[in-house]
Scaffold this motif. Sequence first.
Motif, short mmCIF file in Angstrom:
data_model
loop_
_atom_site.label_atom_id
_atom_site.label_comp_id
_atom_site.label_asym_id
_atom_site.label_seq_id
_atom_site.Cartn_x
_atom_site.Cartn_y
_atom_site.Cartn_z
N GLN A 11 -33.58 7.37 60.68
CA GLN A 11 -32.32 7.45 60.92
C GLN A 11 -31.64 6.32 59.92
O GLN A 11 -32.21 5.12 59.96
CB GLN A 11 -31.88 6.85 62.33
CG GLN A 11 -31.91 8.02 63.45
CD GLN A 11 -31.43 7.26 64.74
OE1 GLN A 11 -31.54 6.09 65.14
NE2 GLN A 11 -30.78 8.25 65.59
N GLN A 15 -26.48 4.53 61.94
CA GLN A 15 -26.70 5.45 63.15
C GLN A 15 -27.56 4.88 64.13
O GLN A 15 -27.48 5.03 65.27
CB GLN A 15 -27.59 6.92 62.69
CG GLN A 15 -27.74 7.75 63.70
CD GLN A 15 -26.37 8.38 64.29
OE1 GLN A 15 -25.56 8.84 63.47
NE2 GLN A 15 -26.08 8.50 65.39
N LYS A 18 -25.05 2.36 65.73
CA LYS A 18 -24.29 3.30 66.85
C LYS A 18 -24.73 3.75 68.11
O LYS A 18 -24.32 3.52 69.16
CB LYS A 18 -23.62 4.47 66.00
CG LYS A 18 -22.96 5.43 66.57
CD LYS A 18 -22.35 6.49 65.68
CE LYS A 18 -21.80 7.68 66.52
NZ LYS A 18 -21.47 8.94 65.64
N THR A 19 -26.00 4.23 67.92
CA THR A 19 -26.90 4.81 68.94
C THR A 19 -27.07 3.74 70.03
O THR A 19 -26.96 4.05 71.15
CB THR A 19 -28.16 5.36 68.60
OG1 THR A 19 -28.01 6.36 67.75
CG2 THR A 19 -28.98 5.93 69.74
N GLU A 59 -16.61 5.24 63.86
CA GLU A 59 -17.16 6.61 64.63
C GLU A 59 -17.10 6.43 66.14
O GLU A 59 -16.93 7.38 66.63
CB GLU A 59 -18.56 6.71 64.27
CG GLU A 59 -18.59 7.39 62.74
CD GLU A 59 -19.92 7.74 62.30
OE1 GLU A 59 -20.81 8.24 63.12
OE2 GLU A 59 -20.23 7.82 61.10
#
Length: 128
Positions: A11, A15, A18-19, A59
């Motif tokens: 990843q 990402q 964010k996760t 995002e």
Amino acid sequence: MKIILKNVSDQPLYQQIKTQIKSAILRGELKEGEQLPSIRSLANDLQVSVLTTKRVYDELEKEGFVVTKAGKGSFVAPENLEMLLESKRLMVEKKLSEVWQMSRDLGISKQELHSMMEILFEKEGDEK
């Protein structure tokens, strides 16, 4: 808020960040209205580019997890129960898809996989 980045992960860094923020919100570790670190502060703490953390916050805002107030910062958005439930389901579906793909690659049948799941549920005492 604790975020752990892995350089060897498939990843991208944004990402991973964010996760982990999204998961903290879904688990209730980050509460509605709680202020997130500034973009610069988070970038500095994680030793990543400010553009990376900006992308994460942008995002998360598009997905409804964060609201940004000009001059004040970014905050955990008010809970939208339907959105949270759908997001949780999507996370589980992704993991189940990965497990199903791995099972097929290893030659494990659908029935064997179901049996494994039943055993796991029994061990947890979580039959629903």
